[in-house]
Motif scaffolding. Structure first.
Motif, PDB file in Angstrom:
ATOM      1  N   VAL A  29    -125.376  -7.876  98.638  1.00 41.82           N
ATOM      2  CA  VAL A  29    -126.136  -7.723  97.402  1.00 41.82           C
ATOM      3  C   VAL A  29    -125.312  -8.216  96.214  1.00 41.82           C
ATOM      4  CG1 VAL A  29    -127.503  -5.771  98.223  1.00 41.82           C
ATOM      5  CG2 VAL A  29    -125.329  -5.357  97.085  1.00 41.82           C
ATOM      6  N   ASN A  30    -126.023  -8.583  95.152  1.00 46.36           N
ATOM      7  CA  ASN A  30    -125.371  -8.989  93.915  1.00 46.36           C
ATOM      8  C   ASN A  30    -125.312  -7.807  92.953  1.00 46.36           C
ATOM      9  OD1 ASN A  30    -124.652 -11.863  93.922  1.00 46.36           O
ATOM     10  ND2 ASN A  30    -126.844 -12.208  94.269  1.00 46.36           N
ATOM     11  N   PRO A  31    -124.154  -7.521  92.383  1.00 45.91           N
ATOM     12  CA  PRO A  31    -124.079  -6.456  91.380  1.00 45.91           C
ATOM     13  C   PRO A  31    -124.746  -6.900  90.085  1.00 45.91           C
ATOM     14  CG  PRO A  31    -121.976  -7.606  91.517  1.00 45.91           C
ATOM     15  CD  PRO A  31    -122.847  -8.162  92.620  1.00 45.91           C
ATOM     16  N   GLN A  32    -125.155  -5.935  89.283  1.00 49.62           N
ATOM     17  CA  GLN A  32    -125.794  -6.249  88.006  1.00 49.62           C
ATOM     18  C   GLN A  32    -124.769  -6.274  86.881  1.00 49.62           C
ATOM     19  OE1 GLN A  32    -128.159  -2.452  88.188  1.00 49.62           O
ATOM     20  NE2 GLN A  32    -127.763  -2.432  85.975  1.00 49.62           N
ATOM     21  N   VAL A  33    -125.146  -6.899  85.790  1.00 52.13           N
ATOM     22  CA  VAL A  33    -124.268  -6.983  84.623  1.00 52.13           C
ATOM     23  C   VAL A  33    -124.043  -5.593  84.043  1.00 52.13           C
ATOM     24  CG1 VAL A  33    -124.044  -7.887  82.292  1.00 52.13           C
ATOM     25  CG2 VAL A  33    -124.994  -9.322  84.103  1.00 52.13           C
ATOM     26  N   GLY A  34    -122.795  -5.309  83.702  1.00 51.34           N
ATOM     27  CA  GLY A  34    -122.450  -4.049  83.066  1.00 51.34           C
ATOM     28  C   GLY A  34    -122.273  -4.248  81.580  1.00 51.34           C
ATOM     29  N   GLY A  35    -121.016  -4.375  81.166  1.00 45.53           N
ATOM     30  CA  GLY A  35    -120.745  -4.581  79.751  1.00 45.53           C
ATOM     31  C   GLY A  35    -119.260  -4.695  79.502  1.00 45.53           C
ATOM     32  N   GLU A  36    -118.866  -4.503  78.262  1.00 47.68           N
ATOM     33  CA  GLU A  36    -117.474  -4.660  77.849  1.00 47.68           C
ATOM     34  C   GLU A  36    -116.859  -3.318  77.462  1.00 47.68           C
ATOM     35  OE1 GLU A  36    -117.330  -7.455  74.660  1.00 47.68           O
ATOM     36  OE2 GLU A  36    -118.185  -9.094  75.841  1.00 47.68           O
ATOM     37  N   HIS A  37    -115.552  -3.196  77.768  1.00 45.22           N
ATOM     38  CA  HIS A  37    -114.766  -2.042  77.327  1.00 45.22           C
ATOM     39  C   HIS A  37    -113.802  -2.561  76.256  1.00 45.22           C
ATOM     40  CE1 HIS A  37    -115.510  -1.617  81.790  1.00 45.22           C
ATOM     41  NE2 HIS A  37    -116.197  -0.591  81.313  1.00 45.22           N
ATOM     42  N   GLU A  38    -114.215  -2.485  75.023  1.00 43.47           N
ATOM     43  CA  GLU A  38    -113.426  -3.086  73.953  1.00 43.47           C
ATOM     44  C   GLU A  38    -112.020  -2.500  73.880  1.00 43.47           C
ATOM     45  OE1 GLU A  38    -115.410  -2.985  70.235  1.00 43.47           O
ATOM     46  OE2 GLU A  38    -117.238  -3.947  70.983  1.00 43.47           O
ATOM     47  N   LYS A  39    -111.902  -1.208  74.105  1.00 40.95           N
ATOM     48  CA  LYS A  39    -110.613  -0.539  73.979  1.00 40.95           C
ATOM     49  C   LYS A  39    -109.615  -0.993  75.036  1.00 40.95           C
ATOM     50  CE  LYS A  39    -108.802   4.109  73.074  1.00 40.95           C
ATOM     51  NZ  LYS A  39    -109.191   5.539  72.925  1.00 40.95           N
ATOM     52  N   MET A  40    -110.135  -1.429  76.198  1.00 39.29           N
ATOM     53  CA  MET A  40    -109.281  -1.792  77.323  1.00 39.29           C
ATOM     54  C   MET A  40    -109.209  -3.294  77.571  1.00 39.29           C
ATOM     55  SD  MET A  40    -107.648   0.645  78.898  1.00 39.29           S
ATOM     56  CE  MET A  40    -107.318   1.862  77.642  1.00 39.29           C
ATOM     57  N   GLY A  41    -110.015  -4.092  76.863  1.00 36.88           N
ATOM     58  CA  GLY A  41    -109.995  -5.529  77.077  1.00 36.88           C
ATOM     59  C   GLY A  41    -110.513  -5.942  78.439  1.00 36.88           C
ATOM     60  N   THR A  42    -111.482  -5.180  78.972  1.00 35.97           N
ATOM     61  CA  THR A  42    -112.050  -5.482  80.291  1.00 35.97           C
ATOM     62  C   THR A  42    -113.576  -5.536  80.182  1.00 35.97           C
ATOM     63  OG1 THR A  42    -112.048  -3.113  80.857  1.00 35.97           O
ATOM     64  CG2 THR A  42    -110.164  -4.434  81.597  1.00 35.97           C
ATOM     65  N   HIS A  43    -114.197  -6.052  81.234  1.00 40.16           N
ATOM     66  CA  HIS A  43    -115.647  -5.994  81.366  1.00 40.16           C
ATOM     67  C   HIS A  43    -115.983  -5.766  82.827  1.00 40.16           C
ATOM     68  CE1 HIS A  43    -115.770 -10.738  81.595  1.00 40.16           C
ATOM     69  NE2 HIS A  43    -114.842 -10.214  82.357  1.00 40.16           N
TER      70      HIS A  43
END
Length: 213
Positions: A29-43
């Motif tokens: 399966v394909n995972p869905q889009v999540g978002g950004e963690h601005e405080k951690m510099g990750t998505h």
């Protein structure tokens, strides 16, 4: 005594594109889009594993500045061609302060985080490293009544068991007891580096994510 349960699994990868391909190959399966963690510099990308459980694919966000002092879940350790891996897990609690104080292992500081309209508190090691090779989870307390997994696409996947492999199983078991953990987790006595395995029911059968799969 605090009580806690599995909230989500974290797969660390060099890029989200590589992580998506890994899950498509491993689980179909394909995972869905999540978002950004601005405080951690990750998505991230997301994959539902139940009404209150999910899998998170997490990577450095190339468009975000690096945090100070370090990103969570150790994505900076991966080179650009590294294979994604099941890095660690996150445990849900209704009292993160009490659970952190009760834990037999040092979890780091409790930090407020957000992504989109979601807000939560989570434990983050100061150096961003995985605790005991990832078998010790982060603790999370959501600041909303609706769990984010309820809003995710349902592909018919469910987490059957999480296996924690570590050369000191008694220490791992003591940690789980200290946070009042309840759930389908087994501690496995193993030599070498610690690692995790997630046994997941998929529409095409049971698959395993993690080392030695």
């Amino acid at each position: 005594m605090p009580r806690s349960h599995i909230d989500h699994l974290a797969v660390t990868c060099p890029t989200l594109e590589i992580g998506a391909s890994y899950l498509l190959e491993s689980l179909g399966v394909n995972p869905q889009v999540g978002g950004e963690h601005e405080k951690m510099g990750t998505h991230n990308l997301l994959l539902r594993l139940g009404s209150s459980t999910y899998l998170e694919v997490i990577a450095k966000n190339p468009n975000a500045p690096p945090p100070n002092p370090a990103r969570w879940f150790s994505p900076d350790r991966l080179n650009k061609d590294a294979v994604p891996f099941l890095a660690t897990w996150v445990v849900r609690t209704d009292d993160i302060q009490l659970s952190t104080e009760s834990c037999s292992e040092t979890l780091g500081s409790v930090e407020p985080m957000s992504r989109g309209d979601l807000d939560w508190l989570i434990t983050v090691p100061n150096d961003g490293e995985l605790i005991m090779g990832g078998v010790v989870p982060a603790l999370i307390q959501w600041q909303s009544t609706v769990h984010p997994a309820e809003r995710m696409e349902n592909h018919g996947l469910s987490l059957l068991e999480l296996k924690l492999h570590h050369p000191d199983p008694n220490r791992v078991s003591a940690m789980l007891e200290s946070i009042g953990f309840e759930g389908p987790v087994s501690v496995v006595d193993s030599t070498g580096q610690p690692y995790l395995q997630a046994v997941i029911e998929t529409p095409s059968g049971v698959e395993t994510l993690g080392a030695n799969q």
